[in-house]
Write an enzyme that holds these catalytic residues in place. Structure first.
Site, PDB file in Angstrom:
ATOM      1  N   CYS A  72      40.657  37.277  35.121  1.00 20.55           N
ATOM      2  CA  CYS A  72      39.722  36.632  36.052  1.00 20.55           C
ATOM      3  C   CYS A  72      40.183  36.663  37.506  1.00 20.55           C
ATOM      4  CB  CYS A  72      39.484  35.179  35.631  1.00 20.55           C
ATOM      5  SG  CYS A  72      38.466  34.998  34.154  1.00 20.55           S
ATOM      6  N   ILE A  73      41.303  36.019  37.805  1.00 16.82           N
ATOM      7  CA  ILE A  73      41.686  35.786  39.197  1.00 16.82           C
ATOM      8  C   ILE A  73      41.851  37.086  39.998  1.00 16.82           C
ATOM      9  CG2 ILE A  73      43.324  34.646  40.728  1.00 16.82           C
ATOM     10  CD1 ILE A  73      43.986  32.738  38.487  1.00 16.82           C
TER      11      ILE A  73
END
Length: 456
Positions: A293-294
């Site tokens: 995600c990040i």
């Protein structure tokens, strides 16, 4: 017999007089919903298991036959799933897996949980979402809820999925089926928050769709189900969650570079700052960003922003800082070796940890892999040891780690570089026997003797 026929006719007429919302809410209440989950990975398999545990018959769809086979044999491959739960659900007939999308016709609720990576140009690759949606559309039936859970750019649900589903099925969204977006929230290795108890956001096309889809999640999950006014709101909030973290990690990574030049320990600075009980949240530097995600989500937003002629300068700057951290890590490793009168070229380096975070077996987007690549490019002899990951695949090739570490093995390296702070490491043993240590995670914070330890 006549009485039973009258009852059946009455029930049929009652069903015909009910609208789609009423029919689905009744089926949800009666646990008469069959669930489909497309993509049986870190997001999809835990979700499928929770649906089945809540009493809904569940069909998992995946194009990888190996995953289908393992699920149908009750063999778990995801850390957040309890092995016994999966085995029991399969054996009881509450859950099965298939690669045949024609079974979509049998489901009333289907969640799309497929990967949304970046392509080689750092732009969103939504091909998995598109192909899954096309496969679903061919077998979509009336009174079905379709929910996208994969992280993506704002607008995907209504701009991409909706027309594909309508054209492929001949059905009308809002009249014949419901469509929504509910972003996955999975934190591998988190011992407190799992799929079951993590709050969930739901945004759908229309109020009725939002109400019904939310009702379905409430029957399964313990966490709060928070309703928003549209899929785009839900899509954007997911991007915000991870962009917020990306930017704050970019800030502390930049400060780590500055503090090193100033001879200040940023780790001690953060420990002092977090004593403030309000207005501050601690983020920590590292060799780069990892996970599903990040490192990726901000790229979805910057890509979409260009459609509106908007330049997301703060987000892009944080990504530049975070993306260069593996190279900075190797530069610092060279400085540490230099202090011990060693050149980087030709030195033996052991990287501890290739997982993107501690105590998990997930190396997706792990910065440790970039660090290893750069170390090798600069002429080092580099090995790795990770008790969670004995080998990893990169660019089509498998890379094997060493099988164990002990005092003699540690002594044989010019530098020990800690990329992932697994709890399983004996840090005191490593400290006692290492020539030099470069700690990018403050893993040795509890070790008193620190003469051979350098911090990021």
């Amino acid at each position: 017999q006549y009485y039973r026929m009258v009852q059946q006719i009455t029930r049929s007429e009652k069903g015909n007089n009910m609208n789609m919302k009423e029919r689905l809410l009744e089926k949800i209440a009666k646990r008469d919903i069959t669930v489909g989950v497309v993509g049986l990975g870190y997001v999809g398999l835990p979700l499928a298991v929770e649906k089945a545990k809540a009493g809904f018959k569940t069909i998992g769809f995946d194009v990888q036959e190996e995953k289908v086979k393992m699920v149908n044999e009750g063999h778990n491959y995801i850390g957040d799933v309890v092995n016994e739960d999966l085995k029991e659900l399969v054996e009881s007939g509450m859950m099965k897996a298939t690669s045949d999308f024609s079974f979509v016709k049998d489901v009333d609720f289907i969640a799309i949980c497929v990967p949304t990576p970046l392509d080689k140009h750092q732009e969103p690759d939504i091909s998995y979402v598109k192909s899954s949606t096309e496969a679903i559309s061919k077998h979509l039936s009336r009174d079905t809820m379709v929910v996208l859970e994969s992280t993506t750019y704002p607008g995907t649900t209504e701009e991409l999925l909706l027309p594909i589903l309508e054209e492929g099925s001949g059905l009308k969204c809002g009249e014949d089926f419901y469509l929504g977006f509910s972003p996955e929230r999975v934190d591998p290795g988190n011992l407190i928050y799992k799929t079951k108890n993590t709050p969930k956001v739901v945004g759908a096309v229309g109020k009725d769709a939002t109400e019904v889809i939310s009702a379905m999640y409430r029957e399964v999950l313990e966490g709060e189900i928070y309703e928003v006014s549209s899929p785009a709101i839900a899509e954007m909030e997911k991007i915000l969650e991870n962009t917020y973290r990306n930017i704050n990690i970019g800030l502390v990574n930049e400060l780590a570079i500055l503090c090193n030049k100033m001879g200040i320990s940023l780790w001690e600075v953060i420990d002092a700052a977090k004593t403030k009980p309000y207005g501050f949240q601690a983020f920590y530097p590292g060799p780069g960003l990892g996970g599903h995600c990040i490192p990726l989500d901000p790229y979805y937003l910057t890509w979409k922003a260009r459609e509106f002629g908007f330049h997301t300068s703060m987000i892009e700057n944080s990504m530049i800082i975070n993306d260069k951290m593996p190279e900075y890590t190797v530069d610092r490793a060279a400085s540490v070796l230099n202090e011990h009168k060693k050149a980087l070229n030709g030195s033996k380096v052991l990287v501890l940890g290739v997982a993107y975070k501690n105590n998990i077996d997930d190396y997706r987007e792990s910065p440790a892999l970039n660090v290893i690549d750069i170390l090798k490019e600069r002429g080092t002899v580099t090995d790795f040891y990770d008790p969670w990951i004995p080998k990893y695949k990169r660019n089509g090739e498998w890379h094997e780690g060493i099988s164990e570490i002990n005092a003699d093995i540690i002594k044989g390296y010019d530098l020990i570089l800690v990329a992932t702070a697994h709890d399983a490491y004996d840090y005191e043993m490593i400290r006692k026997n290492a020539v030099a240590i470069f700690d990018t995670r403050n893993a040795f914070k509890d070790v008193e003797e620190r003469d051979n330890i350098s911090l990021l």
